[in-house]
Motif scaffolding. Structure first.
Motif, PDB file in Angstrom:
ATOM      1  N   ARG A  54      40.414  38.121  55.669  1.00 54.02           N
ATOM      2  CA  ARG A  54      41.065  36.842  55.388  1.00 54.02           C
ATOM      3  C   ARG A  54      40.202  35.916  54.527  1.00 54.02           C
ATOM      4  O   ARG A  54      40.636  34.814  54.198  1.00 54.02           O
ATOM      5  CB  ARG A  54      41.396  36.126  56.700  1.00 54.02           C
ATOM      6  N   VAL A  55      38.993  36.335  54.192  1.00 51.02           N
ATOM      7  CA  VAL A  55      38.102  35.506  53.379  1.00 51.02           C
ATOM      8  C   VAL A  55      38.299  35.892  51.910  1.00 51.02           C
ATOM      9  O   VAL A  55      37.970  37.012  51.517  1.00 51.02           O
ATOM     10  CB  VAL A  55      36.619  35.683  53.789  1.00 51.02           C
ATOM     11  N   PRO A  56      38.851  34.987  51.116  1.00 53.03           N
ATOM     12  CA  PRO A  56      39.072  35.323  49.700  1.00 53.03           C
ATOM     13  C   PRO A  56      37.774  35.279  48.903  1.00 53.03           C
ATOM     14  O   PRO A  56      36.834  34.564  49.254  1.00 53.03           O
ATOM     15  CB  PRO A  56      40.027  34.220  49.229  1.00 53.03           C
ATOM     16  N   ARG A  57      37.742  36.040  47.832  1.00 51.33           N
ATOM     17  CA  ARG A  57      36.614  35.960  46.889  1.00 51.33           C
ATOM     18  C   ARG A  57      36.790  34.655  46.131  1.00 51.33           C
ATOM     19  O   ARG A  57      37.713  34.491  45.325  1.00 51.33           O
ATOM     20  CB  ARG A  57      36.623  37.164  45.964  1.00 51.33           C
ATOM     21  N   SER A  58      35.921  33.714  46.396  1.00 48.23           N
ATOM     22  CA  SER A  58      36.118  32.330  45.960  1.00 48.23           C
ATOM     23  C   SER A  58      36.040  32.131  44.453  1.00 48.23           C
ATOM     24  O   SER A  58      36.709  31.250  43.921  1.00 48.23           O
ATOM     25  CB  SER A  58      35.112  31.415  46.658  1.00 48.23           C
ATOM     26  N   GLY A  59      35.245  32.929  43.759  1.00 44.43           N
ATOM     27  CA  GLY A  59      35.157  32.772  42.307  1.00 44.43           C
ATOM     28  C   GLY A  59      36.500  32.968  41.631  1.00 44.43           C
ATOM     29  O   GLY A  59      36.894  32.212  40.744  1.00 44.43           O
ATOM     30  N   TRP A  60      37.230  33.990  42.073  1.00 47.03           N
ATOM     31  CA  TRP A  60      38.563  34.247  41.516  1.00 47.03           C
ATOM     32  C   TRP A  60      39.520  33.131  41.906  1.00 47.03           C
ATOM     33  O   TRP A  60      40.316  32.663  41.096  1.00 47.03           O
ATOM     34  CB  TRP A  60      39.119  35.580  42.008  1.00 47.03           C
ATOM     35  N   LEU A  61      39.440  32.718  43.161  1.00 47.57           N
ATOM     36  CA  LEU A  61      40.331  31.687  43.679  1.00 47.57           C
ATOM     37  C   LEU A  61      40.180  30.384  42.889  1.00 47.57           C
ATOM     38  O   LEU A  61      41.170  29.768  42.491  1.00 47.57           O
ATOM     39  CB  LEU A  61      40.023  31.452  45.164  1.00 47.57           C
TER      40      LEU A  61
ATOM     41  N   VAL B 257      44.300  36.882  45.065  1.00 49.76           N
ATOM     42  CA  VAL B 257      42.859  37.139  45.041  1.00 49.76           C
ATOM     43  C   VAL B 257      42.474  38.181  46.086  1.00 49.76           C
ATOM     44  O   VAL B 257      42.971  38.154  47.215  1.00 49.76           O
ATOM     45  CB  VAL B 257      42.099  35.817  45.310  1.00 49.76           C
ATOM     46  N   GLU B 258      41.577  39.073  45.696  1.00 47.30           N
ATOM     47  CA  GLU B 258      41.071  40.068  46.642  1.00 47.30           C
ATOM     48  C   GLU B 258      40.277  39.374  47.751  1.00 47.30           C
ATOM     49  O   GLU B 258      39.727  38.290  47.562  1.00 47.30           O
ATOM     50  CB  GLU B 258      40.192  41.097  45.936  1.00 47.30           C
ATOM     51  N   SER B 259      40.196  40.037  48.899  1.00 48.61           N
ATOM     52  CA  SER B 259      39.400  39.528  50.010  1.00 48.61           C
ATOM     53  C   SER B 259      37.982  40.092  49.916  1.00 48.61           C
ATOM     54  O   SER B 259      37.723  41.053  49.175  1.00 48.61           O
ATOM     55  CB  SER B 259      40.018  39.938  51.347  1.00 48.61           C
ATOM     56  N   VAL B 260      37.088  39.499  50.692  1.00 48.07           N
ATOM     57  CA  VAL B 260      35.717  40.018  50.759  1.00 48.07           C
ATOM     58  C   VAL B 260      35.741  41.445  51.313  1.00 48.07           C
ATOM     59  O   VAL B 260      34.983  42.300  50.849  1.00 48.07           O
ATOM     60  CB  VAL B 260      34.815  39.091  51.599  1.00 48.07           C
ATOM     61  N   ALA B 261      36.626  41.729  52.265  1.00 43.33           N
ATOM     62  CA  ALA B 261      36.731  43.085  52.814  1.00 43.33           C
ATOM     63  C   ALA B 261      37.148  44.086  51.730  1.00 43.33           C
ATOM     64  O   ALA B 261      36.602  45.192  51.655  1.00 43.33           O
ATOM     65  CB  ALA B 261      37.721  43.120  53.969  1.00 43.33           C
ATOM     66  N   GLU B 262      38.098  43.710  50.903  1.00 44.30           N
ATOM     67  CA  GLU B 262      38.532  44.607  49.815  1.00 44.30           C
ATOM     68  C   GLU B 262      37.382  44.848  48.842  1.00 44.30           C
ATOM     69  O   GLU B 262      37.157  45.985  48.398  1.00 44.30           O
ATOM     70  CB  GLU B 262      39.729  44.006  49.084  1.00 44.30           C
TER      71      GLU B 262
ATOM     72  N   ARG C  43      43.690  42.546  32.658  1.00 44.88           N
ATOM     73  CA  ARG C  43      44.768  43.437  32.209  1.00 44.88           C
ATOM     74  C   ARG C  43      46.122  43.013  32.761  1.00 44.88           C
ATOM     75  O   ARG C  43      47.156  43.373  32.200  1.00 44.88           O
ATOM     76  CB  ARG C  43      44.466  44.883  32.589  1.00 44.88           C
ATOM     77  N   SER C  44      46.106  42.250  33.849  1.00 45.16           N
ATOM     78  CA  SER C  44      47.374  41.758  34.401  1.00 45.16           C
ATOM     79  C   SER C  44      47.753  40.398  33.818  1.00 45.16           C
ATOM     80  O   SER C  44      48.742  39.804  34.240  1.00 45.16           O
ATOM     81  CB  SER C  44      47.302  41.678  35.931  1.00 45.16           C
ATOM     82  N   GLY C  45      46.969  39.927  32.854  1.00 48.58           N
ATOM     83  CA  GLY C  45      47.315  38.698  32.156  1.00 48.58           C
ATOM     84  C   GLY C  45      46.500  37.472  32.505  1.00 48.58           C
ATOM     85  O   GLY C  45      46.704  36.402  31.921  1.00 48.58           O
ATOM     86  N   VAL C  46      45.587  37.570  33.455  1.00 49.10           N
ATOM     87  CA  VAL C  46      44.748  36.424  33.813  1.00 49.10           C
ATOM     88  C   VAL C  46      43.753  36.163  32.684  1.00 49.10           C
ATOM     89  O   VAL C  46      43.153  37.083  32.145  1.00 49.10           O
ATOM     90  CB  VAL C  46      43.999  36.675  35.141  1.00 49.10           C
ATOM     91  N   ARG C  47      43.610  34.915  32.330  1.00 51.08           N
ATOM     92  CA  ARG C  47      42.660  34.510  31.290  1.00 51.08           C
ATOM     93  C   ARG C  47      41.657  33.523  31.885  1.00 51.08           C
ATOM     94  O   ARG C  47      41.821  33.037  32.990  1.00 51.08           O
ATOM     95  CB  ARG C  47      43.387  33.870  30.097  1.00 51.08           C
ATOM     96  N   GLY C  48      40.619  33.215  31.127  1.00 50.49           N
ATOM     97  CA  GLY C  48      39.633  32.239  31.578  1.00 50.49           C
ATOM     98  C   GLY C  48      38.547  32.828  32.459  1.00 50.49           C
ATOM     99  O   GLY C  48      37.935  32.101  33.249  1.00 50.49           O
ATOM    100  N   LEU C  49      38.293  34.129  32.331  1.00 53.23           N
ATOM    101  CA  LEU C  49      37.279  34.769  33.160  1.00 53.23           C
ATOM    102  C   LEU C  49      36.013  35.125  32.377  1.00 53.23           C
ATOM    103  O   LEU C  49      35.169  35.887  32.860  1.00 53.23           O
ATOM    104  CB  LEU C  49      37.866  36.030  33.829  1.00 53.23           C
ATOM    105  N   ASP C  50      35.873  34.542  31.191  1.00 54.23           N
ATOM    106  CA  ASP C  50      34.718  34.853  30.343  1.00 54.23           C
ATOM    107  C   ASP C  50      33.384  34.579  31.027  1.00 54.23           C
ATOM    108  O   ASP C  50      32.394  35.272  30.774  1.00 54.23           O
ATOM    109  CB  ASP C  50      34.784  34.066  29.031  1.00 54.23           C
ATOM    110  N   GLU C  51      33.342  33.572  31.886  1.00 53.28           N
ATOM    111  CA  GLU C  51      32.070  33.222  32.523  1.00 53.28           C
ATOM    112  C   GLU C  51      31.546  34.350  33.411  1.00 53.28           C
ATOM    113  O   GLU C  51      30.333  34.492  33.594  1.00 53.28           O
ATOM    114  CB  GLU C  51      32.183  31.930  33.315  1.00 53.28           C
ATOM    115  N   PHE C  52      32.445  35.173  33.968  1.00 52.66           N
ATOM    116  CA  PHE C  52      32.001  36.305  34.775  1.00 52.66           C
ATOM    117  C   PHE C  52      31.273  37.321  33.899  1.00 52.66           C
ATOM    118  O   PHE C  52      30.228  37.850  34.272  1.00 52.66           O
ATOM    119  CB  PHE C  52      33.181  36.957  35.502  1.00 52.66           C
ATOM    120  N   TRP C  53      31.847  37.587  32.725  1.00 56.27           N
ATOM    121  CA  TRP C  53      31.211  38.508  31.781  1.00 56.27           C
ATOM    122  C   TRP C  53      29.871  37.947  31.320  1.00 56.27           C
ATOM    123  O   TRP C  53      28.878  38.678  31.250  1.00 56.27           O
ATOM    124  CB  TRP C  53      32.130  38.781  30.594  1.00 56.27           C
ATOM    125  N   ALA C  54      29.847  36.669  31.008  1.00 55.97           N
ATOM    126  CA  ALA C  54      28.602  36.039  30.538  1.00 55.97           C
ATOM    127  C   ALA C  54      27.515  36.125  31.609  1.00 55.97           C
ATOM    128  O   ALA C  54      26.342  36.395  31.294  1.00 55.97           O
ATOM    129  CB  ALA C  54      28.859  34.587  30.138  1.00 55.97           C
TER     130      ALA C  54
END
Length: 190
Positions: free
Chosen positions: A18-25, A32-37, A154-165
């Protein structure tokens, strides 16, 4: 360990579902995927990487697959109590404070288990970057995050460049992992 203690451990462990990965959120990613996933995917990826690296003959000594799995399954368990702290919060909390909180949470969560000290030592291998197995799980943790980032993009989400950086600056322990990351990044569209 009693049956009641095992039930309590299981209930706490499944909190991670039940704990979401907060960066994505925080970036507005839907579903958003969970920490367990994340932990499951990291463990499975770490096992595959271990298998490939051991079969390659390029390592001075083979990696212990059981140890890799143990470390990977435990690597984010403290988040059952601390949650997944988002980047903005981590920047405000001194690293030593965060590390002490995680160590306290892990010691408490694992305390009822007969092998608590051994399991805590395995978790420390990840936290301290102290063994080849801990290094592989660290690489797998970063790779899994970027595989998930790729799925979101690939599912259309944008604005994730900071993760790559952020991962661009990561010093990979294993060339195979660095090559996989480079290939993921090269495959980005837009």
């Amino acid at each position: 360990m009693t049956e009641a203690e095992l039930i309590a451990f299981g209930l706490e462990l499944t909190t991670l579902k039940r704990v979401p990965r907060s960066g994505w959120l925080l970036r507005g990613v839907p579903h958003v995927e969970s920490v367990a996933e994340h932990a499951y995917a990291t463990a499975t990826l770490a096992l595959a990487l271990c298998d490939v690296l051991n079969a390659s003959g390029e390592l001075a000594a083979p990696l212990n697959a059981g140890r890799v799995l143990t470390i990977a399954l435990l690597h984010d368990l403290a988040e059952a109590r601390l949650t997944d702290l988002p980047g903005p919060a981590r920047r405000l909390i001194p690293e030593d404070v965060k590390s002490r909180a995680e160590a306290t949470a892990m010691a408490s969560i694992l305390a009822p288990l007969p092998s608590a000290e051994r399991l805590l030592a395995a978790w420390r291998e990840f936290e301290d970057d102290s063994t080849p197995e801990g290094h592989l799980v660290r690489d797998a943790d970063k790779l899994e995050m970027m595989v998930q980032c790729t799925r979101y993009e690939r599912s259309g989400v944008r604005g994730l460049d900071e993760f790559w950086a952020a991962v661009d600056g990561y010093a990979w322990y294993y060339p195979l992992c660095a090559a996989i990351y480079a290939r993921l990044k090269a495959g980005r569209s837009g």
